[in-house]
Design an enzyme around this catalytic site. Structure first.
Site, mmCIF file in Angstrom:
data_model
loop_
_atom_site.group_PDB
_atom_site.id
_atom_site.type_symbol
_atom_site.label_atom_id
_atom_site.label_comp_id
_atom_site.label_asym_id
_atom_site.label_seq_id
_atom_site.Cartn_x
_atom_site.Cartn_y
_atom_site.Cartn_z
ATOM 1 N N CYS A 98 -16.683 23.635 50.465
ATOM 2 C CA CYS A 98 -16.348 24.846 51.198
ATOM 3 C C CYS A 98 -17.256 25.966 50.712
ATOM 4 O O CYS A 98 -17.426 26.140 49.506
ATOM 5 C CB CYS A 98 -14.884 25.209 50.950
ATOM 6 S SG CYS A 98 -14.386 26.736 51.761
ATOM 7 N N LEU A 99 -17.810 26.703 51.625
ATOM 8 C CA LEU A 99 -18.715 27.799 51.262
ATOM 9 C C LEU A 99 -17.987 28.884 50.465
ATOM 10 O O LEU A 99 -18.626 29.689 49.804
ATOM 11 C CB LEU A 99 -19.350 28.403 52.523
ATOM 12 C CG LEU A 99 -20.250 27.443 53.323
ATOM 13 C CD1 LEU A 99 -20.692 28.113 54.626
ATOM 14 C CD2 LEU A 99 -21.453 27.008 52.518
ATOM 15 N N GLU A 141 -12.011 24.093 59.161
ATOM 16 C CA GLU A 141 -12.182 25.467 59.663
ATOM 17 C C GLU A 141 -10.880 26.039 60.205
ATOM 18 O O GLU A 141 -10.573 27.208 59.997
ATOM 19 C CB GLU A 141 -13.275 25.515 60.745
ATOM 20 C CG GLU A 141 -14.656 25.061 60.281
ATOM 21 C CD GLU A 141 -15.127 25.715 58.989
ATOM 22 O OE1 GLU A 141 -14.764 26.885 58.730
ATOM 23 O OE2 GLU A 141 -15.834 25.042 58.214
#
Ligand code: ZN
Length: 187
Positions: A98-99, A141
């Site tokens: 995950c960013l 997301e």
């Protein structure tokens, strides 16, 4: 169009339910074009608005499975899931990152099928029946819009590892961000 900083785990915007988009106006159009650029530079295959500090129900995705290229924005999406296996996840093929938790990757079971229904920038409703990694991207997301990070869904031993990393990095509190193109250059 500009790159926006990505919020790191610990900021409230990542851990609360995002709000419905009331109207697709210039502000939303600008946000979404910035999100595409930010996702591209990160680089990532998906990015949700809360990750750029905006608590709205929007995510973008850009994924090529070798046969098809899926790229789009999902405004006010719903996601219908197939069953999720209760087996232990495979570290080789089921690890996701995950960013908003840079450089960590851990395995997690997801539904193998998911149907996304959403609105695009032109205001048109669309539907995608996703399988495999695309289905995983949509689930990851979509979770962001409900204030959930994949770390929240990990099995205990993996969750412990993430917590250790977050502590080590000094994350887990508000206002930590990183800038695609400047930080974390190696994906
Ligand atoms: Zn994420």
């Amino acid at each position: 169009m500009k790159i926006r900083p990505i919020w790191i785990t610990g900021d409230p915007v990542l851990h609360q339910r995002a709000s419905e988009v009331a109207e697709i106006n210039d502000e939303i159009r600008e946000l979404i074009s910035d999100m595409y650029l930010t996702m591209e530079k990160a680089p990532g295959v998906g990015l949700a608005a809360p990750q750029v500090g905006v608590g709205l129900r929007i995510f973008v995705y850009d994924y090529n499975d070798g046969e098809n290229h899926y790229r789009g924005e999902a405004i006010n999406p719903t996601l219908e899931l197939g069953p999720i296996s209760q087996e232990w996840p495979d570290e080789e093929i089921e690890s996701e990152g995950c960013l908003s938790i840079p450089e960590e990757r851990h395995p997690l079971k997801r539904a193998l099928e998911a149907t996304l229904r959403a609105t695009d920038l032109s205001g048109k409703q669309y539907e995608i029946h996703a399988t495999g990694w695309l289905a995983r991207i949509f689930q990851h997301e979509y979770d962001h819009l409900d204030g959930l990070l994949y770390a929240d869904r990990l099995l205990k031993p993996y969750q412990r590892e993430v917590k250790k990393a977050i502590k080590f990095e000094g994350w887990g509190k508000p206002n930590n961000t990183w800038m695609p193109g400047e930080d974390y250059l190696e994906p």
